[in-house]
Every structure is written in structure tokens, then in C-alpha cells.
Design a protein around this motif. Sequence first.
Motif, PDB file in Angstrom:
ATOM      1  N   MET A  52       0.824  -1.214   0.000  1.00 48.54           N
ATOM      2  CA  MET A  52       0.000   0.000   0.000  1.00 48.54           C
ATOM      3  C   MET A  52       0.855   1.261   0.000  1.00 48.54           C
ATOM      4  SD  MET A  52      -3.305  -0.763   2.421  1.00 48.54           S
ATOM      5  CE  MET A  52      -2.387  -1.111   3.921  1.00 48.54           C
ATOM      6  N   LYS A  53       2.066   1.175   0.547  1.00 49.52           N
ATOM      7  CA  LYS A  53       2.938   2.349   0.633  1.00 49.52           C
ATOM      8  C   LYS A  53       3.813   2.518  -0.606  1.00 49.52           C
ATOM      9  CE  LYS A  53       4.821   5.858   2.757  1.00 49.52           C
ATOM     10  NZ  LYS A  53       4.090   7.137   2.839  1.00 49.52           N
ATOM     11  N   LYS A 137      -3.517   7.228  -4.638  1.00 47.81           N
ATOM     12  CA  LYS A 137      -3.669   8.076  -3.443  1.00 47.81           C
ATOM     13  C   LYS A 137      -4.961   7.693  -2.737  1.00 47.81           C
ATOM     14  CE  LYS A 137      -3.778  12.929  -2.042  1.00 47.81           C
ATOM     15  NZ  LYS A 137      -2.664  12.834  -1.095  1.00 47.81           N
ATOM     16  N   PRO A 138      -4.875   7.255  -1.459  1.00 49.44           N
ATOM     17  CA  PRO A 138      -6.092   6.800  -0.768  1.00 49.44           C
ATOM     18  C   PRO A 138      -6.880   7.947  -0.146  1.00 49.44           C
ATOM     19  CG  PRO A 138      -4.197   6.440   0.631  1.00 49.44           C
ATOM     20  CD  PRO A 138      -3.668   7.048  -0.643  1.00 49.44           C
ATOM     21  N   CYS A 139      -8.161   7.683   0.041  1.00 52.06           N
ATOM     22  CA  CYS A 139      -9.031   8.569   0.818  1.00 52.06           C
ATOM     23  C   CYS A 139      -9.094   7.997   2.236  1.00 52.06           C
ATOM     24  CB  CYS A 139     -10.421   8.630   0.187  1.00 52.06           C
ATOM     25  SG  CYS A 139     -11.628   9.554   1.158  1.00 52.06           S
ATOM     26  N   LEU A 140      -8.711   8.789   3.243  1.00 55.14           N
ATOM     27  CA  LEU A 140      -8.620   8.327   4.621  1.00 55.14           C
ATOM     28  C   LEU A 140      -9.883   8.716   5.383  1.00 55.14           C
ATOM     29  CD1 LEU A 140      -4.915   9.330   5.393  1.00 55.14           C
ATOM     30  CD2 LEU A 140      -5.773   7.185   4.467  1.00 55.14           C
ATOM     31  N   LEU A 174     -12.754  12.370 -10.096  1.00 54.02           N
ATOM     32  CA  LEU A 174     -13.612  11.395  -9.437  1.00 54.02           C
ATOM     33  C   LEU A 174     -13.199   9.966  -9.769  1.00 54.02           C
ATOM     34  CD1 LEU A 174     -16.087  10.968  -7.652  1.00 54.02           C
ATOM     35  CD2 LEU A 174     -17.506  11.042  -9.701  1.00 54.02           C
ATOM     36  N   ALA A 175     -12.838   9.716 -11.020  1.00 53.46           N
ATOM     37  CA  ALA A 175     -12.444   8.364 -11.405  1.00 53.46           C
ATOM     38  C   ALA A 175     -11.122   7.946 -10.775  1.00 53.46           C
ATOM     39  CB  ALA A 175     -12.349   8.255 -12.924  1.00 53.46           C
ATOM     40  N   GLY A 176     -10.292   8.926 -10.386  1.00 49.11           N
ATOM     41  CA  GLY A 176      -9.014   8.607  -9.767  1.00 49.11           C
ATOM     42  C   GLY A 176      -9.118   8.286  -8.287  1.00 49.11           C
ATOM     43  N   LEU A 177     -10.262   8.553  -7.672  1.00 45.32           N
ATOM     44  CA  LEU A 177     -10.459   8.256  -6.257  1.00 45.32           C
ATOM     45  C   LEU A 177     -10.963   6.820  -6.140  1.00 45.32           C
ATOM     46  CD1 LEU A 177     -10.295   9.586  -3.459  1.00 45.32           C
ATOM     47  CD2 LEU A 177     -12.698  10.168  -3.699  1.00 45.32           C
ATOM     48  N   GLU A 178     -10.039   5.874  -6.135  1.00 41.56           N
ATOM     49  CA  GLU A 178     -10.420   4.460  -6.186  1.00 41.56           C
ATOM     50  C   GLU A 178     -10.048   3.670  -4.945  1.00 41.56           C
ATOM     51  OE1 GLU A 178      -8.391   2.569  -9.359  1.00 41.56           O
ATOM     52  OE2 GLU A 178      -6.408   3.329  -8.795  1.00 41.56           O
ATOM     53  N   SER A 194      -9.674  -1.853   4.119  1.00 43.88           N
ATOM     54  CA  SER A 194      -9.313  -1.252   2.835  1.00 43.88           C
ATOM     55  C   SER A 194     -10.399  -1.565   1.812  1.00 43.88           C
ATOM     56  CB  SER A 194      -7.964  -1.800   2.367  1.00 43.88           C
ATOM     57  OG  SER A 194      -7.615  -1.276   1.110  1.00 43.88           O
ATOM     58  N   TYR A 195     -10.838  -0.535   1.090  1.00 45.15           N
ATOM     59  CA  TYR A 195     -11.928  -0.692   0.131  1.00 45.15           C
ATOM     60  C   TYR A 195     -11.518  -0.130  -1.234  1.00 45.15           C
ATOM     61  CZ  TYR A 195     -14.795  -1.218   4.364  1.00 45.15           C
ATOM     62  OH  TYR A 195     -15.304  -1.615   5.570  1.00 45.15           O
ATOM     63  N   LYS A 196     -12.191  -0.643  -2.243  1.00 45.63           N
ATOM     64  CA  LYS A 196     -12.076  -0.092  -3.590  1.00 45.63           C
ATOM     65  C   LYS A 196     -13.411   0.532  -3.960  1.00 45.63           C
ATOM     66  CE  LYS A 196     -10.963  -1.165  -8.393  1.00 45.63           C
ATOM     67  NZ  LYS A 196     -10.580  -2.212  -9.370  1.00 45.63           N
TER      68      LYS A 196
END
Length: 305
Positions: A52-53, A137-140, A174-178, A194-196
Amino acid sequence: MHRIVKPKNKRSKRFLDAKESQIIENTKTAMFIRGSQTSDVVNNALKEIYIMKKPNAVMFTKKNNIRPFEDFTSLEFFSNKNDTSLFVFGSHNKKRPHNIVMGHLYDYHLLDMFELGIESFQSMNSFKNTKLTVGSKPCLVFAGELFNSDHSYKRLKYFLINFFRGPMVQNVRLAGLEHVLSFTAVDGKVVLKSYKTLLKKSGTKTPRVELEEIGPSMDLVMRRTHLATTDLYKRSLKVPKTAKPKKRKNISIDAFKTTHGRVHMEKQDLGNLQTRKMKALKRVREEKKQKEAAAKKQRTAAANV
């Protein structure tokens, strides 16, 4: 104190300049270290956090006999050598089974360190679905009252944001926030999932968003902490003046992100302002007669003098 190294050529000078403090911080790199004894759970957890890192991560292949809470000088040495400011250390023993220690450093000196025990673990392979691309890049997402009320959990929240936030960007499509990482503090545990994100048709321009769990999933229990002093912590958060945006005069932005400007003009004399000639604005004849009589009296009195 660190040894002062003078560059011998331009290549070494560029390398040393890159290791110095930067006005605009680059993406922080993490090092993953295994202790002298580890378990399969710890090894798999280190590998999947490393995935993930990536690509901002360094995995150590050899085992190291390190006890972070007793002597953390080895961690500071590895941090300086590999130019990393984050670390994850895994170990396993009878007293503290399935143990990972996570922390960050400031100027190659230990800042905060958290010892977490893995109570339950599900790897990515146990979820049969598509995986994420490397470097996304994740959404936390943080949930739980402990992250706001308990001091140790507050610092843990700051550390997790610092660890997983990825590169700084101005805009995200929006499509890049996966990728979504969820941290829930409940019953003295921190649950990591962790989700997709899946964008489904909704009949409108805005798609319907669904979350699909892809792993890893962990239940973490906080065992020990090593928190920096208040002065050191404030110094690590200090932003240089050159990095702060310059304030523009007479321009302000309200809560609705609307820009307001103030224009300064010279004071105007409104007495000589030409207005539209209307009957309502004309003086009454009696007022004119009174003013003419008063002016006549003044002239007569002046002539007698």
C-alpha cells in the motif's frame, strides 16, 4: 549530533542537498524492518502495508535484533542512511505476540512511536477481486470518539495521516479516487479496512458509489506509546515563512469561497454633485422670498455702516 559530511563532487552535493530540509516537503518514505523473531501474521502484515505504501517504501531483507522501546538509535541510524522519516518494525514473542511498531522521525530523531498488537488479520489474497494500482492516493476515513478525546489516539491519527496520505495534489478527479482506507476506534481497538470504490450508473450525472472490500483487514490493539515532547512536536509542525502563501491586500474570501475586493478612493464632495432637476427638488417660493429678504437686510446694514 550527526557527523558533518562535506561533499567531494557535484553528485554527492546534490545527494546531500536532497537529504536536507525542504521548503516544500516531498512524499515521505517508509522503511519496513523485521525483528529477530517474527510470525507469519507479522510478515504478511509488513508485506501488505509495504504494497500500500509503494513506491515510497524500502523493505529490509535481513532480520535485525532491535528493541525500539529500549534503544531506538538503530532506527535513527537506518533513517539517516536510507533518507526515510517513517518506519514499521515487526516482531513476535510470547509476551507480545504478533507485534508491530510504527513511528515517524523528525530530522532523523525519533518523534512518535506506537506499539500495536495484531489480534485478527485478513490478507489481500482472502478477498477474490481486483486489486489496486501501485501508487494510488487513498481517501482516509476516521471514525470513533477516541480519535478526538484520547491524547494517544489523537497522535496516532496524525501519524496515520502522515503515513498513508501520499503525494500532495491540487485536484483529484472522481475516477481517480479508487482507494479508501477506513480506521475505526472502538472498544480500545483500531480496526483497519481497505476498500475499492465502484462507480455505478445512477441515472444522473453523479454516479452511485459503492465500496468493495479488498484487504488487508486488521484489528489492532495499542500496547505502548512513545510520544515526543510538546516543544519537539511543535517544532516538527512549524512551517517556514517562504512556504506560507503571501497575503494579498484588500482581498478576502468568505465561507462560501467567494472572493471579495476592497477599492480605496478619495473622499468625494457631494455638495457640488449635479442631480436631476425635478419639481420635488425645487425650493418653495416662500423659502426664496425669506432668503432674499434676509440678504437685503444684510446689504442695508452694511451700507449704513
